[in-house]
Design a protein around this motif. Structure first.
Motif, PDB file in Angstrom:
ATOM      1  N   GLU A  67      13.972  11.917   9.292  1.00 47.01           N
ATOM      2  CA  GLU A  67      13.556  10.567   9.682  1.00 47.01           C
ATOM      3  C   GLU A  67      12.920   9.815   8.511  1.00 47.01           C
ATOM      4  O   GLU A  67      13.318   8.691   8.205  1.00 47.01           O
ATOM      5  CB  GLU A  67      12.569  10.637  10.852  1.00 47.01           C
ATOM      6  CG  GLU A  67      12.148   9.258  11.321  1.00 47.01           C
ATOM      7  CD  GLU A  67      11.023   9.285  12.343  1.00 47.01           C
ATOM      8  OE1 GLU A  67      10.296  10.287  12.430  1.00 47.01           O
ATOM      9  OE2 GLU A  67      10.884   8.268  13.047  1.00 47.01           O
ATOM     10  N   VAL A  68      11.949  10.439   7.845  1.00 48.30           N
ATOM     11  CA  VAL A  68      11.285   9.702   6.759  1.00 48.30           C
ATOM     12  C   VAL A  68      12.236   9.452   5.586  1.00 48.30           C
ATOM     13  O   VAL A  68      12.088   8.483   4.854  1.00 48.30           O
ATOM     14  CB  VAL A  68       9.970  10.355   6.252  1.00 48.30           C
ATOM     15  CG1 VAL A  68       8.945  10.467   7.353  1.00 48.30           C
ATOM     16  CG2 VAL A  68      10.193  11.679   5.595  1.00 48.30           C
ATOM     17  N   SER A 112       9.767  19.792   1.377  1.00 45.85           N
ATOM     18  CA  SER A 112       9.262  18.988   0.247  1.00 45.85           C
ATOM     19  C   SER A 112      10.306  18.852  -0.853  1.00 45.85           C
ATOM     20  O   SER A 112      10.322  17.865  -1.587  1.00 45.85           O
ATOM     21  CB  SER A 112       7.989  19.602  -0.329  1.00 45.85           C
ATOM     22  OG  SER A 112       6.941  19.482   0.592  1.00 45.85           O
ATOM     23  N   GLN A 148      10.248  19.839  12.305  1.00 48.45           N
ATOM     24  CA  GLN A 148       9.917  19.165  11.044  1.00 48.45           C
ATOM     25  C   GLN A 148      11.168  18.828  10.235  1.00 48.45           C
ATOM     26  O   GLN A 148      11.132  17.940   9.378  1.00 48.45           O
ATOM     27  CB  GLN A 148       8.937  20.002  10.229  1.00 48.45           C
ATOM     28  CG  GLN A 148       7.586  20.203  10.911  1.00 48.45           C
ATOM     29  CD  GLN A 148       6.930  18.900  11.357  1.00 48.45           C
ATOM     30  OE1 GLN A 148       7.090  17.870  10.717  1.00 48.45           O
ATOM     31  NE2 GLN A 148       6.210  18.938  12.466  1.00 48.45           N
ATOM     32  N   ALA A 155       6.698   6.217   3.839  1.00 47.78           N
ATOM     33  CA  ALA A 155       6.876   7.245   4.875  1.00 47.78           C
ATOM     34  C   ALA A 155       6.805   8.645   4.267  1.00 47.78           C
ATOM     35  O   ALA A 155       6.164   9.541   4.829  1.00 47.78           O
ATOM     36  CB  ALA A 155       8.211   7.034   5.595  1.00 47.78           C
ATOM     37  N   ILE A 156       7.431   8.845   3.114  1.00 50.27           N
ATOM     38  CA  ILE A 156       7.400  10.167   2.477  1.00 50.27           C
ATOM     39  C   ILE A 156       5.965  10.519   2.086  1.00 50.27           C
ATOM     40  O   ILE A 156       5.489  11.619   2.365  1.00 50.27           O
ATOM     41  CB  ILE A 156       8.312  10.217   1.228  1.00 50.27           C
ATOM     42  CG1 ILE A 156       9.782  10.007   1.607  1.00 50.27           C
ATOM     43  CG2 ILE A 156       8.152  11.562   0.509  1.00 50.27           C
ATOM     44  CD1 ILE A 156      10.706   9.798   0.408  1.00 50.27           C
ATOM     45  N   GLY A 172       4.278  18.705  -2.402  1.00 48.35           N
ATOM     46  CA  GLY A 172       3.742  17.625  -1.564  1.00 48.35           C
ATOM     47  C   GLY A 172       2.918  16.626  -2.355  1.00 48.35           C
ATOM     48  O   GLY A 172       3.223  15.427  -2.376  1.00 48.35           O
ATOM     49  N   ARG A 203      11.891  15.464  11.498  1.00 50.41           N
ATOM     50  CA  ARG A 203      10.887  14.504  10.998  1.00 50.41           C
ATOM     51  C   ARG A 203      11.132  14.195   9.517  1.00 50.41           C
ATOM     52  O   ARG A 203      10.982  13.052   9.077  1.00 50.41           O
ATOM     53  CB  ARG A 203       9.479  15.043  11.212  1.00 50.41           C
ATOM     54  CG  ARG A 203       9.159  15.283  12.679  1.00 50.41           C
ATOM     55  CD  ARG A 203       7.710  15.014  13.001  1.00 50.41           C
ATOM     56  NE  ARG A 203       7.420  15.308  14.393  1.00 50.41           N
ATOM     57  CZ  ARG A 203       7.563  14.443  15.396  1.00 50.41           C
ATOM     58  NH1 ARG A 203       8.013  13.216  15.153  1.00 50.41           N
ATOM     59  NH2 ARG A 203       7.268  14.783  16.636  1.00 50.41           N
ATOM     60  N   GLY A 240       6.265   8.883  11.329  1.00 53.17           N
ATOM     61  CA  GLY A 240       7.441   8.290  11.969  1.00 53.17           C
ATOM     62  C   GLY A 240       7.094   6.970  12.659  1.00 53.17           C
ATOM     63  O   GLY A 240       7.843   6.002  12.593  1.00 53.17           O
ATOM     64  N   TYR A 284       3.873  11.242   5.179  1.00 51.40           N
ATOM     65  CA  TYR A 284       4.292  12.480   5.847  1.00 51.40           C
ATOM     66  C   TYR A 284       3.796  13.714   5.090  1.00 51.40           C
ATOM     67  O   TYR A 284       3.286  14.663   5.694  1.00 51.40           O
ATOM     68  CB  TYR A 284       5.813  12.478   5.970  1.00 51.40           C
ATOM     69  CG  TYR A 284       6.418  13.708   6.595  1.00 51.40           C
ATOM     70  CD1 TYR A 284       6.144  14.048   7.921  1.00 51.40           C
ATOM     71  CD2 TYR A 284       7.274  14.534   5.877  1.00 51.40           C
ATOM     72  CE1 TYR A 284       6.711  15.178   8.491  1.00 51.40           C
ATOM     73  CE2 TYR A 284       7.847  15.656   6.431  1.00 51.40           C
ATOM     74  CZ  TYR A 284       7.563  15.970   7.742  1.00 51.40           C
ATOM     75  OH  TYR A 284       8.128  17.091   8.290  1.00 51.40           O
ATOM     76  N   GLU A 285       3.921  13.703   3.772  1.00 55.00           N
ATOM     77  CA  GLU A 285       3.428  14.843   2.977  1.00 55.00           C
ATOM     78  C   GLU A 285       1.919  15.017   3.167  1.00 55.00           C
ATOM     79  O   GLU A 285       1.429  16.138   3.315  1.00 55.00           O
ATOM     80  CB  GLU A 285       3.747  14.639   1.488  1.00 55.00           C
ATOM     81  CG  GLU A 285       5.216  14.803   1.120  1.00 55.00           C
ATOM     82  CD  GLU A 285       5.659  16.274   1.014  1.00 55.00           C
ATOM     83  OE1 GLU A 285       4.935  17.155   1.488  1.00 55.00           O
ATOM     84  OE2 GLU A 285       6.749  16.514   0.461  1.00 55.00           O
ATOM     85  N   MET A 342      12.439  16.069  -0.008  1.00 50.98           N
ATOM     86  CA  MET A 342      11.794  14.757  -0.208  1.00 50.98           C
ATOM     87  C   MET A 342      11.578  14.402  -1.674  1.00 50.98           C
ATOM     88  O   MET A 342      11.110  13.315  -1.986  1.00 50.98           O
ATOM     89  CB  MET A 342      10.468  14.722   0.550  1.00 50.98           C
ATOM     90  CG  MET A 342      10.708  14.639   2.054  1.00 50.98           C
ATOM     91  SD  MET A 342       9.218  14.464   3.011  1.00 50.98           S
ATOM     92  CE  MET A 342       8.621  16.143   3.006  1.00 50.98           C
ATOM     93  N   ALA A 373       3.250  17.254  14.520  1.00 51.03           N
ATOM     94  CA  ALA A 373       2.811  16.923  13.159  1.00 51.03           C
ATOM     95  C   ALA A 373       3.879  16.073  12.488  1.00 51.03           C
ATOM     96  O   ALA A 373       5.067  16.372  12.583  1.00 51.03           O
ATOM     97  CB  ALA A 373       2.565  18.207  12.362  1.00 51.03           C
ATOM     98  N   GLY A 374       3.463  15.013  11.851  1.00 50.90           N
ATOM     99  CA  GLY A 374       4.419  14.112  11.211  1.00 50.90           C
ATOM    100  C   GLY A 374       4.830  12.946  12.087  1.00 50.90           C
ATOM    101  O   GLY A 374       5.494  12.015  11.629  1.00 50.90           O
ATOM    102  N   GLU A 375       4.412  12.990  13.344  1.00 54.64           N
ATOM    103  CA  GLU A 375       4.783  11.919  14.275  1.00 54.64           C
ATOM    104  C   GLU A 375       4.177  10.581  13.847  1.00 54.64           C
ATOM    105  O   GLU A 375       4.809   9.528  13.954  1.00 54.64           O
ATOM    106  CB  GLU A 375       4.301  12.297  15.682  1.00 54.64           C
ATOM    107  CG  GLU A 375       4.941  11.481  16.766  1.00 54.64           C
ATOM    108  CD  GLU A 375       4.531  11.954  18.162  1.00 54.64           C
ATOM    109  OE1 GLU A 375       3.744  12.911  18.284  1.00 54.64           O
ATOM    110  OE2 GLU A 375       5.010  11.325  19.114  1.00 54.64           O
ATOM    111  N   MET A 391       1.201  16.300   6.670  1.00 59.88           N
ATOM    112  CA  MET A 391       1.503  17.731   6.787  1.00 59.88           C
ATOM    113  C   MET A 391       0.464  18.571   6.056  1.00 59.88           C
ATOM    114  O   MET A 391       0.108  19.661   6.500  1.00 59.88           O
ATOM    115  CB  MET A 391       2.909  18.038   6.277  1.00 59.88           C
ATOM    116  CG  MET A 391       4.036  17.483   7.133  1.00 59.88           C
ATOM    117  SD  MET A 391       3.880  17.767   8.916  1.00 59.88           S
ATOM    118  CE  MET A 391       4.082  19.550   9.018  1.00 59.88           C
TER     119      MET A 391
END
Ligand SMILES: Nc1ncnc2c1ncn2[C@@H]1O[C@H](COP(=O)(O)OP(=O)(O)O)[C@@H](O)[C@H]1O
Ligand SMILES: [Mg+2]
Lengths: 142, 117
Positions: free
Chosen positions: B61-62, B35, B55, A45-46, A112, B58, A25, A49-50, B38, A20-22, A53
């Motif tokens: 990474e972001v 979160s 995670q 990206a953020i 999120g 990950r 990326g 990704y949120e 982020m 998850a999240g790949e 997820m």
């Protein structure tokens, strides 16, 4: 405006937590290759990704369509999960229905959707209880 | 502060990356909730966390976070480390619990806010 269109498609597999999240990326890597401004890449990206997820955690997975054009990045994440009954409430910082198990995995801070709102330029959420949710995120490149 | 100094302060074991790293770290964020990590963007951030799963990598990474420190002596498994290597993220681990690890770094001069946590 929409020359050099790049379309990317991903499936969010509900049974694979480590993957998850790949997709986020991967999109990030693609945007780096395209030489896009790092600050814009990070916002994108953020946000993605949120949302990725959320589909994994709350909706049993789903799918992602990404469209990169000269002036914007459009990310559409859709799922066939339970939907969101009260979207205004869901958008509030700290609101989460996540289980303790999800919290132990580092999610469920209820940040999120607020994070997505903060980092995206446009956010549109279509949701129907019992049917699913589609989150559309736009980030402008210029 | 240079990463190698941080490694010394935390008496950390280096699991991926270079123990002599000259990488500059300006701020740090300590959290087990991704979160929260982020919520605010900063540059040259060190992430300290007691959460052990892919995670974390990950999220790093972001967020363009290049260094992750696992606290409380936790040991990440090989697939987490493999993912970190793939993403070129340095992973270290320290026996110190979160509060002590953050306190030591703060005292040593890392006072920039990474995230609101
Ligand atoms: N794709 C989704 N499907 C169903 N419910 C969702 C979805 N995304 C978000 N939600 C609901 O909105 C709440 C808030 O989401 P979010 O702000 O991302 O916080 P968190 O994921 O930490 O709970 C979630 O707890 C959940 O109830
Ligand atoms: Mg969420």
């Amino acid at each position: 405006m929409s020359e050099n269109l790049i379309n990317l498609y991903y499936v969010i597999n509900a049974n694979d937590f480590s993957a998850a999240g790949e997709a986020s990326g991967n999109v990030k890597k693609k945007l780096v290759q395209l030489g896009i401004d790092p600050a814009i890449i990070k916002k994108t990206a953020i946000s993605m990704y949120e949302a990725e997820m959320n589909a994994f955690i709350h909706a049993n997975g789903g799918e992602i369509n990404v469209e990169i054009s000269n002036n914007r990045i459009v990310i559409v994440i859709s799922d066939k999960g339970p939907g969101i009954a009260d979207l205004d409430l869901a958008m509030k910082e700290g609101y989460s229905t996540a289980s303790d198990k999800v919290r132990e995995m580092g999610f469920g801070a209820g940040m999120g959707l607020p994070n997505i709102k903060r980092y995206s330029d446009e956010l549109d959420i279509q949701t129907e209880v019992g049917k699913g949710t589609t989150v559309r995120i736009i980030v402008y490149i210029n | 502060m240079k990463l190698h100094e941080i490694i010394e302060i935390l008496k950390a074991e280096v699991l991926t990356g270079d123990r002599e790293s000259q990488m500059e770290i300006l701020s740090a964020c300590g959290s087990d909730l991704m979160s929260d990590v982020m919520a605010y963007v900063k540059d040259n951030v060190l992430l300290l966390t007691g959460l052990i799963n892919p995670q974390v990598i990950r999220t790093a990474e972001v967020m363009d976070i290049k260094v992750v420190a696992f606290v409380r002596g936790k040991i990440p498994d090989s697939n987490i480390l493999e993912l970190a290597r793939e993403k070129d993220i340095t992973v270290i681990r320290t026996e110190y619990p979160m509060f002590i690890a953050c306190g030591k770094l703060y005292k040593a001069g890392i006072t920039g806010r990474g995230a609101d946590c």
